[in-house]
Design an enzyme around this catalytic site. Structure first.
Site, mmCIF file in Angstrom:
data_model
loop_
_atom_site.group_PDB
_atom_site.id
_atom_site.type_symbol
_atom_site.label_atom_id
_atom_site.label_comp_id
_atom_site.label_asym_id
_atom_site.label_seq_id
_atom_site.Cartn_x
_atom_site.Cartn_y
_atom_site.Cartn_z
ATOM 1 N N LYS A 35 22.043 30.816 31.661
ATOM 2 C CA LYS A 35 21.483 30.802 33.023
ATOM 3 C C LYS A 35 21.350 31.843 33.735
ATOM 4 O O LYS A 35 20.324 32.341 34.298
ATOM 5 C CB LYS A 35 22.402 29.743 33.690
ATOM 6 C CG LYS A 35 22.138 29.456 35.004
ATOM 7 C CD LYS A 35 23.131 28.341 35.849
ATOM 8 C CE LYS A 35 24.624 29.048 35.660
ATOM 9 N NZ LYS A 35 24.933 29.300 36.978
ATOM 10 N N THR A 36 22.664 32.546 33.926
ATOM 11 C CA THR A 36 22.603 33.913 34.664
ATOM 12 C C THR A 36 21.601 34.855 33.820
ATOM 13 O O THR A 36 20.891 35.602 34.727
ATOM 14 C CB THR A 36 23.827 34.576 34.658
ATOM 15 O OG1 THR A 36 24.865 33.386 35.181
ATOM 16 C CG2 THR A 36 24.050 35.717 35.595
ATOM 17 N N ASP A 220 20.351 30.248 42.389
ATOM 18 C CA ASP A 220 21.412 29.909 41.478
ATOM 19 C C ASP A 220 22.344 28.583 41.851
ATOM 20 O O ASP A 220 22.400 28.219 42.930
ATOM 21 C CB ASP A 220 22.569 31.359 41.298
ATOM 22 C CG ASP A 220 23.361 30.843 39.909
ATOM 23 O OD1 ASP A 220 22.816 30.197 39.241
ATOM 24 O OD2 ASP A 220 24.334 31.716 39.917
ATOM 25 N N GLU A 221 22.757 27.910 40.618
ATOM 26 C CA GLU A 221 23.305 26.606 41.073
ATOM 27 C C GLU A 221 22.832 25.794 41.894
ATOM 28 O O GLU A 221 23.195 25.237 43.005
ATOM 29 C CB GLU A 221 24.963 26.764 41.465
ATOM 30 C CG GLU A 221 25.507 27.901 40.544
ATOM 31 C CD GLU A 221 26.468 27.278 39.509
ATOM 32 O OE1 GLU A 221 25.995 26.065 39.009
ATOM 33 O OE2 GLU A 221 27.159 27.841 38.906
ATOM 34 N N GLN A 251 26.188 19.124 36.040
ATOM 35 C CA GLN A 251 27.332 20.108 36.502
ATOM 36 C C GLN A 251 27.356 20.026 38.078
ATOM 37 O O GLN A 251 27.934 20.850 38.537
ATOM 38 C CB GLN A 251 27.154 21.352 36.175
ATOM 39 C CG GLN A 251 27.319 21.599 34.430
ATOM 40 C CD GLN A 251 27.365 22.949 34.163
ATOM 41 O OE1 GLN A 251 28.350 23.643 34.480
ATOM 42 N NE2 GLN A 251 26.599 23.503 33.433
ATOM 43 N N ARG A 605 33.324 24.173 28.780
ATOM 44 C CA ARG A 605 33.902 25.363 28.948
ATOM 45 C C ARG A 605 34.403 26.139 27.577
ATOM 46 O O ARG A 605 34.727 27.491 27.461
ATOM 47 C CB ARG A 605 35.056 25.761 30.047
ATOM 48 C CG ARG A 605 35.097 25.010 31.362
ATOM 49 C CD ARG A 605 33.858 25.747 32.042
ATOM 50 N NE ARG A 605 32.671 25.054 31.745
ATOM 51 C CZ ARG A 605 31.268 25.611 32.029
ATOM 52 N NH1 ARG A 605 31.123 26.809 32.424
ATOM 53 N NH2 ARG A 605 30.178 24.812 31.834
#
Length: 717
Positions: A35-36, A220-221, A251, A605
């Site tokens: 994603k980043t 983001d997010e 998420q 994670r």
DNA sequence: CGCAGCACCTTTTTT
DNA sequence: AGGTGCTGCG
């Protein structure tokens, strides 16, 4: 870097996101899907293809950490610093806009930011000012409600009280709070966002200016945005802007603080010409971990739909351990971590994740006993420490005499003989004459209303602040802090504290001077006075709790704070009904689903090995509990799980029987049902099967009940 | 006015 | 269990 080289390291989906030519793009980015990377490459792509100049880019995140990481990675990718680009949190960007346009935003030039602590004090004072009973109107709840309203963009006048007396009182508190905050020149976190939104909305010239400047907005997010953040983004995007949003509905774990996953659907409706890109290839976890997580999250309804896959190995099975109690669970984790370490692994490749921070204590004890270094994330932040806030309050008051929050905080810290009685008189005078506490204190000192002793004490305080304000003029920042600490008498005050606490505090004050010396203000915003900038920085970026230890140590954190991180070894502990899913979420299906997403976040994670555990008995709040294993354990297909035992102790049935899709009773989770006495309700949970099958149903009228399916006579609605 | 002892409560957390 | 906030006493 040329544009082609930029793309060469990306997969097809990532490339299509990065190069999207649609006016708006929504990227559904699964856990560990890069994603980043996509965000950073998108920015580089815009710059390198000449689509945008750095000044045309606005990238928003939720945390300072994420913002710093993004900035760092852009600069690393481009191999040069990028000036003019705005990269920051929603709050820091809103703050920047408000500082630059304080007049249009109807704020005083030197407004200060309050953190939630400060805010609670002001709310409490508002409640008292209205002569309300604090037990009937707990400040914390009022604060919560007010922030909820602000997150939705509501001012007191927008709230329809519908003749509800409770609601009316809360709105009164809200209104009184607003007045007090405005009088003191204080802005809370939610206010930053709301005010920045209103600023753009109500100042067409400014809006046009920023719309034309920021043609490229990146978020983001995105699943964590609240109503006002979404509205703000929409406003700024306008008709011409390119909005690039990255998020993962699976998420979404922050609905309790106003986040609205619905914003993802809203985006799709509001921007009909948008492109949708799914990133489903996972580069983090093994196949088993991924499949287990996929199966779990598939239980949730109303997802946008996404299934992670990997072309890597399926890896080891998930480990499940049934511990005798919480202490033994901790010892088990420590043992496994130690053997990992003996096998050549690093401690900081291991993370222990738990639902509530109270669980960390037992883990810490076990780690300490075994001499394993560890670090607890979250918890108290540097700038949230009482001594730091005390010292800064002296400066806040020196910088802005109207800052009632600061006044209240330090008027009698260290104790200087201004007690509750005198202070109450000051408060009343302030309210009566509609002035700040500072001004009211001055006036009271001139009258005969207070006793001589109180007047002397108060006068000493007023003079102290005046002298401080005088002494810090034209001083460098660290000298200013030093002067404040010296004038305040805080050091002597803390010395009197028993134990090492006081010494710790004094050390922290010294640390504060160092922080001030190292503080570099934002070079893009030179108009803000240094002290003001530092105080804002302290409020907006509270800093990490423990200094980032270089030492190789096991990482302890809550599931919430694990979002965005990854570790080779994950220990997901306390998998018990009541704890995870948490009791407080147990009678609402949508909150259960959020807990399930939290579990999904925790599982994803893990890179190599995921260990789940629960305890058959647990000591909580001082008494013992015998919880059931978490339903989430039953929702993970057995083929991905392997039981682990320690030292030959037989754990009976560590793997709970798998939850059948409909338990043989013809009902599904989340299904609406009708009961002849309790009325309509929602199915929350199952247990057992066949004739023994029991169903947990939440009836809005009658509460949550466990019913034997065979006798309950439930009808599907 | 300040301190000591007692009742109360307890999800998650960033800004 | 452990921390916070309020009452009662010196």
């Amino acid at each position: 870097m040329n544009p082609e080289r930029l793309l060469s390291s990306l997969n097809a989906a990532q490339q299509s996101a990065v190069t999207s030519a649609a006016p708006q793009t929504l990227v559904l980015a699964g856990a560990g899907s890069g994603k980043t990377r996509v965000l950073v490459h998108r920015i580089a792509w815009c710059l390198d293809t000449g689509l945008a100049a750095p000044g045309g880019i606005l990238a928003v995140t939720f945390t300072n950490k994420a913002a710093a990481e993004m900035r760092g990675r852009i600069e690393a990718l481009l191999a040069r610093p990028v000036g003019g680009m705005w990269v920051g949190t929603f709050h820091s960007i809103a703050h920047r806009l408000l500082r630059a346009h304080w007049r249009e935003a109807k704020l005083p030039e030197h407004f200060q930011i309050m953190d939630s602590d400060d805010q609670q004090r002001v709310v409490r004072r508002a409640i008292r000012a209205l002569n309300l009973d604090e037990d009937a109107w707990p400040p914390k709840e009022a604060q919560w409600t007010i922030n909820g309203w602000k997150d939705e963009g509501k001012r007191p006048d927008h709230i329809d009280i519908q003749g509800d007396a409770t609601l009316k009182t809360l709105v009164d508190i809200y209104r009184e709070y607003e007045t007090a905050a405005a009088r003191a020149g204080l802005v809370d976190f939610a206010e930053l966002l709301l005010r920045a939104y209103e600023l753009l909305r109500d100042t067409p010239g400014l809006l046009r200016h920023y719309q034309e400047r920021f043609r490229h907005l990146l978020v983001d997010e995105f699943q964590d945005t609240n109503a006002i953040q979404y509205a703000w983004l929409r406003l700024l995007t306008g008709e011409q802007g390119d909005l690039f949003a990255v998020g993962d509905d699976d998420q979404s774990i922050y609905s309790w603080r106003g986040a609205q996953v619905e914003n993802m659907q809203r985006f799709r409706k509001d921007y009909p010409r948008h492109a949708l890109v799914r990133l489903e290839q996972n580069y983090r976890s093994t196949g088993n971990i991924l499949n287990a997580a996929n199966a779990l999250i598939a239980r949730n309804s109303s997802r946008l739909g996404k299934s992670l896959w990997t072309d890597g190995k399926s890896g080891e099975l998930l480990k499940l351990y049934a511990a005798y109690n919480d202490l033994e669970e901790a010892r088990f984790c420590v043992d496994r971590i130690k053997s990992w370490h003996h096998g050549g692994g690093r401690y900081d490749e291991c993370a222990i994740l738990y639902r509530v921070s109270a669980q960390s204590r037992v883990m810490e004890d076990a780690l300490r006993q075994a001499d394993v270094p560890y670090r607890v994330h979250g918890g108290f932040k540097f700038y949230e420490r009482a001594e730091i806030k005390d010292a800064l309050a002296y400066l806040r008051l020196a910088a802005n005499r109207a800052d009632d929050g600061a006044f209240e905080r330090i008027v009698n810290v260290p104790t200087r003989g201004v007690g509750q009685r005198s202070l109450e008189d000051v408060r009343q005078a302030a309210r009566r004459e509609n002035v700040s506490l500072w001004e009211a204190a001055h006036r009271l000192c001139a009258t005969k209303e207070l006793g001589a002793r109180a007047v002397n004490a108060l006068k000493a305080f007023l003079e102290l602040i005046a002298r401080l304000a005088h002494d810090i003029v034209d001083q460098p920042l660290d000298a200013i802090i030093d002067t404040a600490v010296a004038h305040s008498g805080l050091v002597d005050h803390y010395k009197k504290e028993k134990g090492d606490r006081g010494l710790d505090r004094i050390e922290n004050l010294e640390e504060l001077v160092t922080a001030a010396r190292d503080f570099t203000p934002d070079p893009d915003a030179p108009e803000i006075p240094l002290l003001s900038a530092f105080l804002s920085h302290a409020a907006l970026e509270a800093g990490e709790g423990q200094a980032a230890a270089d030492e190789d140590s096991v990482q302890l954190m809550t599931l919430h704070s694990a979002k965005g991180l990854e570790f080779p070894q994950i220990y997901l502990v306390g998998m018990e009904e009541g704890l995870f899913p948490h009791q407080r979420s147990s009678d609402d299906i949508s909150r259960i689903e959020e807990e399930r997403r939290l579990c999904y976040v925790g599982m994803t994670r893990a890179m190599q090995q995921l260990t789940l555990s629960y305890a058959e008995s647990r000591r909580l709040h001082g008494s013992d509990y015998y919880p059931q294993p978490s339903r989430f354990l039953r929702e993970i297909p057995r083929e991905f799980i392997e039981e682990v035992r320690l030292g030959g102790r037989m754990a009976t049935g560590a793997v709970p029987p798998r939850l059948e899709e409909d338990s043989g009773v013809g009902l599904k989770l989340g299904q609406r049902v009708l009961h002849k006495t309790f009325g309509e309700g929602v199915v929350l949970h199952f247990e057992g099967r066949g004739a023994q099958a029991r169903v947990q149903v939440n009836f809005p009228g009658a509460g949550t009940k466990w019913l034997v399916a065979a006798y309950a006579g439930l009808e599907a609605v």
